[in-house]
Design a protein around this motif. Structure first.
Motif, short mmCIF file in Angstrom:
data_model
loop_
_atom_site.label_atom_id
_atom_site.label_comp_id
_atom_site.label_asym_id
_atom_site.label_seq_id
_atom_site.Cartn_x
_atom_site.Cartn_y
_atom_site.Cartn_z
N TYR A 9 33.04 -66.06 -5.92
CA TYR A 9 31.68 -66.01 -6.87
C TYR A 9 30.42 -66.08 -5.70
O TYR A 9 29.69 -65.26 -5.99
N LEU B 95 27.61 -63.19 -4.97
CA LEU B 95 26.14 -63.49 -5.17
C LEU B 95 25.26 -62.98 -4.29
O LEU B 95 24.27 -62.50 -4.18
N GLN C 239 19.48 -70.83 -4.02
CA GLN C 239 19.70 -70.50 -5.29
C GLN C 239 21.04 -70.52 -5.81
O GLN C 239 21.43 -70.78 -6.97
N GLU D 299 24.46 -72.39 -8.85
CA GLU D 299 25.43 -71.62 -9.91
C GLU D 299 26.70 -71.92 -9.65
O GLU D 299 27.64 -71.44 -10.54
#
Length: 304
Positions: free
Chosen positions: A33, A37, A54, A58
């Motif tokens: 993941y 991203l 950033q 997540e």
């Protein structure tokens, strides 16, 4: 997909306590993941520091990846690269992952960061789906071939991957010196159960042969692709055995933008040619430009 058992004349490989062990499935899911991203957002021309800062918010907090991402971010802010930090975290990031990032951060810029992240994403997702050593090796070797990476350094990094036991690592280091001299399909065939079965049927001794790391189907496919382009072998493995394919960078075609750009350039050229012709005929009246832009230029009125 099938994996070949150890032959009867070879004892099972013992786990090396000095080698790192594979991570839990949840870690590979989050790694996939994260790389996804970064790959998707790197096209927005944002600095990698901002992207990583950033993305780490997540990630699943119950895994170790947020801590690893924080360490990568610190290294990135200080030195501008991530490979040294990944190398120091060899217990978490395997050597193949570190090698790809190191090549992407190389000064020559031959290997794009977006391509490296795309491969890392597919690599992590395959590991999270019960990857086999045979399937992962073919995936990693195809990544070296398609992107023209260094075989010596690349295969050395692959041999240290925690998914491979001592037998696999020894074989990978052995073929490192033979790639380019011996056809890759032959190397794979001689390490397959299909070759072992042919020796047994012919009544020949297995002494000095092997190790037989690939299954019978892999051996048959390799035998059918001898003296051919290795990429055909990889494609056949993916079609018949479901092995993962190496993602390739898609070239964005901008043909639809060429005609409008050419039209604007032709208009500018025509304007310049007209101005040049007027100047050659005896001078150019520039007062017409004053009338059009009089308000913008704030030219005072001249009293007669």
């Amino acid at each position: 997909m099938t994996t070949a058992p150890n032959p009867e004349n070879q004892p099972p490989a013992q786990a090396d306590p000095a080698r790192p062990t594979p991570l839990d499935r949840a870690e590979y899911v989050e790694q996939g993941y994260l790389f996804q991203l970064l790959k998707e957002r790197i096209g927005e021309q944002m600095p990698m520091q901002e992207l990583l800062e950033q993305a780490r918010l997540e990630l699943l907090a119950t895994t170790n990846l947020p801590i690893a991402a924080e360490y990568l971010l610190t290294e990135l802010k200080h030195s501008g690269v991530m490979a040294p930090a990944m190398r120091r975290m060899s217990h978490y990031f395997n050597t193949f992952q570190t090698y790809l990032i190191d090549e992407a951060e190389h000064e020559t810029g031959r290997f794009a960061t977006e391509t490296a992240l795309h491969i890392l994403e597919a690599d992590a997702k395959y590991r999270s789906a019960d990857a086999t050593p045979a399937g992962l090796f073919l995936f990693q070797f195809e990544a070296l071939c398609r992107n023209r990476l260094n075989y010596d350094k690349g295969l050395t990094a692959i041999s240290q991957d925690p998914i491979y036991d001592a037998t696999w690592s020894k074989w990978i280091l052995m073929i490192r010196a033979q790639v380019g001299l011996i056809d890759f399909a032959d190397l794979l065939f001689f390490a397959s159960e299909d070759y072992r079965n042919r020796l047994v049927e012919a009544g020949q001794s297995l002494e000095g042969k092997g190790p037989f790391l690939f299954g019978e189907k892999e051996g048959r496919i390799a035998f059918g692709n001898r003296r051919k382009e290795p990429l055909y072998l990889f494609a056949a493995m993916q079609r018949h055995l479901g092995y993962p394919a190496v993602p390739r960078h898609k070239i964005v075609k901008r043909d639809h933008e060429i005609i409008p750009q050419l039209a604007r350039r032709i208009e500018r050229l025509e304007t310049r040619i007209k101005m040049f012709e007027e100047e050659q005929r005896g001078g150019m009246d520039i007062t017409r430009f004053y009338e059009k832009n009089k308000a913008k230029l704030n030219i005072p009125e001249v009293e007669e």
